[in-house]
Design a protein around this motif. Sequence first.
Motif, short mmCIF file in Angstrom:
data_model
loop_
_atom_site.label_atom_id
_atom_site.label_comp_id
_atom_site.label_asym_id
_atom_site.label_seq_id
_atom_site.Cartn_x
_atom_site.Cartn_y
_atom_site.Cartn_z
N ARG A 173 0.83 -1.21 0.00
CA ARG A 173 0.00 0.00 0.00
C ARG A 173 0.86 1.26 0.00
NH1 ARG A 173 -5.68 0.50 2.66
NH2 ARG A 173 -6.17 2.70 2.34
N VAL A 174 1.91 1.26 0.82
CA VAL A 174 2.80 2.42 0.87
C VAL A 174 3.54 2.59 -0.44
CG1 VAL A 174 4.81 3.42 2.03
CG2 VAL A 174 3.07 2.24 3.37
N ALA A 175 4.01 1.50 -1.04
CA ALA A 175 4.73 1.58 -2.31
C ALA A 175 3.86 2.17 -3.41
CB ALA A 175 5.24 0.19 -2.71
N VAL A 176 2.61 1.71 -3.50
CA VAL A 176 1.69 2.23 -4.52
C VAL A 176 1.39 3.71 -4.27
CG1 VAL A 176 -0.63 2.05 -5.49
CG2 VAL A 176 0.69 -0.02 -5.04
N ALA A 177 1.18 4.07 -3.00
CA ALA A 177 0.90 5.47 -2.68
C ALA A 177 2.06 6.37 -3.06
CB ALA A 177 0.58 5.61 -1.19
N GLU A 178 3.30 5.94 -2.74
CA GLU A 178 4.47 6.75 -3.09
C GLU A 178 4.62 6.89 -4.60
OE1 GLU A 178 7.84 4.98 -1.22
OE2 GLU A 178 7.45 5.90 0.73
N ALA A 179 4.42 5.80 -5.34
CA ALA A 179 4.53 5.86 -6.80
C ALA A 179 3.46 6.78 -7.39
CB ALA A 179 4.41 4.46 -7.38
N THR A 180 2.25 6.72 -6.82
CA THR A 180 1.16 7.57 -7.31
C THR A 180 1.48 9.04 -7.07
OG1 THR A 180 -0.43 5.80 -6.83
CG2 THR A 180 -1.32 8.00 -7.21
N ARG A 181 2.00 9.36 -5.89
CA ARG A 181 2.34 10.76 -5.58
C ARG A 181 3.44 11.28 -6.52
NH1 ARG A 181 1.98 8.72 -0.11
NH2 ARG A 181 0.00 9.39 0.82
N LYS A 182 4.41 10.44 -6.82
CA LYS A 182 5.47 10.84 -7.74
C LYS A 182 4.90 11.11 -9.14
CE LYS A 182 9.36 8.43 -5.53
NZ LYS A 182 10.37 7.36 -5.71
N ALA A 183 4.00 10.22 -9.59
CA ALA A 183 3.39 10.41 -10.90
C ALA A 183 2.55 11.68 -10.95
CB ALA A 183 2.53 9.19 -11.26
N LEU A 184 1.81 11.96 -9.87
CA LEU A 184 1.00 13.18 -9.80
C LEU A 184 1.88 14.42 -9.85
CD1 LEU A 184 -1.54 12.14 -7.01
CD2 LEU A 184 -2.05 12.42 -9.45
N ALA A 185 3.01 14.39 -9.14
CA ALA A 185 3.92 15.54 -9.15
C ALA A 185 4.50 15.77 -10.54
CB ALA A 185 5.03 15.32 -8.13
N GLN A 186 4.84 14.68 -11.24
CA GLN A 186 5.37 14.82 -12.60
C GLN A 186 4.30 15.34 -13.56
OE1 GLN A 186 7.27 11.22 -13.99
NE2 GLN A 186 8.36 10.93 -12.06
N ALA A 187 3.04 14.93 -13.36
CA ALA A 187 1.95 15.36 -14.25
C ALA A 187 1.63 16.83 -14.05
CB ALA A 187 0.71 14.51 -14.00
N GLY A 188 1.85 17.36 -12.84
CA GLY A 188 1.57 18.78 -12.57
C GLY A 188 0.12 18.98 -12.16
N GLY A 189 -0.10 19.84 -11.17
CA GLY A 189 -1.45 20.08 -10.67
C GLY A 189 -2.09 21.30 -11.26
N LEU A 190 -3.41 21.23 -11.45
CA LEU A 190 -4.23 22.35 -11.90
C LEU A 190 -5.30 22.60 -10.86
CD1 LEU A 190 -4.78 21.48 -15.69
CD2 LEU A 190 -3.21 23.19 -14.77
N VAL A 191 -5.45 23.86 -10.44
CA VAL A 191 -6.46 24.20 -9.44
C VAL A 191 -7.82 24.37 -10.12
CG1 VAL A 191 -7.16 25.87 -7.69
CG2 VAL A 191 -4.74 25.31 -7.98
N LEU A 192 -8.83 23.70 -9.57
CA LEU A 192 -10.20 23.81 -10.08
C LEU A 192 -11.02 24.62 -9.08
CD1 LEU A 192 -10.78 20.10 -11.19
CD2 LEU A 192 -9.93 22.00 -12.57
N ARG A 193 -11.68 25.66 -9.56
CA ARG A 193 -12.49 26.51 -8.68
C ARG A 193 -13.98 26.25 -8.94
NH1 ARG A 193 -7.87 29.50 -9.67
NH2 ARG A 193 -7.01 30.54 -7.82
N PRO A 194 -14.83 26.52 -7.96
CA PRO A 194 -16.27 26.37 -8.18
C PRO A 194 -16.75 27.36 -9.24
CG PRO A 194 -15.76 26.63 -5.85
CD PRO A 194 -14.53 26.98 -6.59
N ILE A 195 -17.37 26.83 -10.29
CA ILE A 195 -17.94 27.67 -11.35
C ILE A 195 -19.45 27.75 -11.11
CG2 ILE A 195 -18.24 28.00 -13.82
CD1 ILE A 195 -15.35 28.23 -12.84
#
Length: 337
Positions: free
Chosen positions: A241-263
Amino acid sequence: RVARLFEVDANHKTRLDEATAGQIVLLAGLRWATTGDTLCAPGHPLWLERIETREPVLGLAIEPQSSADEEKLLEALDKLQQEDPTLRVEEDPETGQRVLRGMGELHLQIAGERLRREFNVNIRVGNPDVVTRETIAGSAEAGSLFHRLIEQPDGKKLEMKAGARVAVAPMLRGAGIAIDAAPRVRPEGVELNPAQRDAAAGGAEDALASGPATGAALQDLAVRVLEVELFGASSSPSALRVAVAEATRKALAQAGGLVLRPIMNTEVVAPESDVGAVLGDLQSRRAVIRDTTTLGEMTIIHCDCALDRLLGYITDLRGMTRGRGQFTMTFDRFDIA
């Protein structure tokens, strides 16, 4: 148990002995009933579909003016939440403040006024805090090898070791979250047991609790666990579980985050003579104008606008229209603004 039955007409109540089909009545004494519950005869069970509620999009820090009213405030907030499922009370883990969340400024103003008028609790409120979400800007793939030696109370060391590789990809707005936890397993010939398979999906879910940009909850993306590597007894469900979580966080960081606001789906009504100024102001707030309709001397403007840019808008609108303008808004979606 129902203590009293009333017929309601505006703010007047008339006590009744019975009610028939089609009547709208007020039932007093239902201590454990909440909005959306179905009441029926024990011998004829019936369950009607509950009212669909939206997630709150605006929050206010709230506290009693006197510490002696703390318990009284908690009881009043609990009662308000039972009556209105779109109101939520949360505690900010960083500041320790109590935050009342709802669907907009007016919604929270009415809740605050009810606390004062109906429950006799005087409160202090902070500045509005708009709820945001996150998604990712693109696709990415990353791996992680988790390895720890944990010392046990008896002096022995517990080894935890597992590897994982995860891919993430954005999806269309409103698509939600998709998790595919059916990975290839290394070494070949080894299969995941049910607990390990659940742990792989759980690790991906853990990583989605906060995004890479602001730490807000993620939405509208797909997570795929591509591969996991097991190391015998060391690859417990917890290690995987920890290994998958760490890999997912790394992939998310590489993909880059976009902030979504209430429309917010917004309708503005203004005198025809002031439409130019109102439209200019809406465009300065980056509203997307969908259409305008003229009705007599008034013009109705339909647009989409981020909630954070509409805070305090009613004051500005009335100033531009000499008190004749008005607007309504309803939550539509979380999106890039």
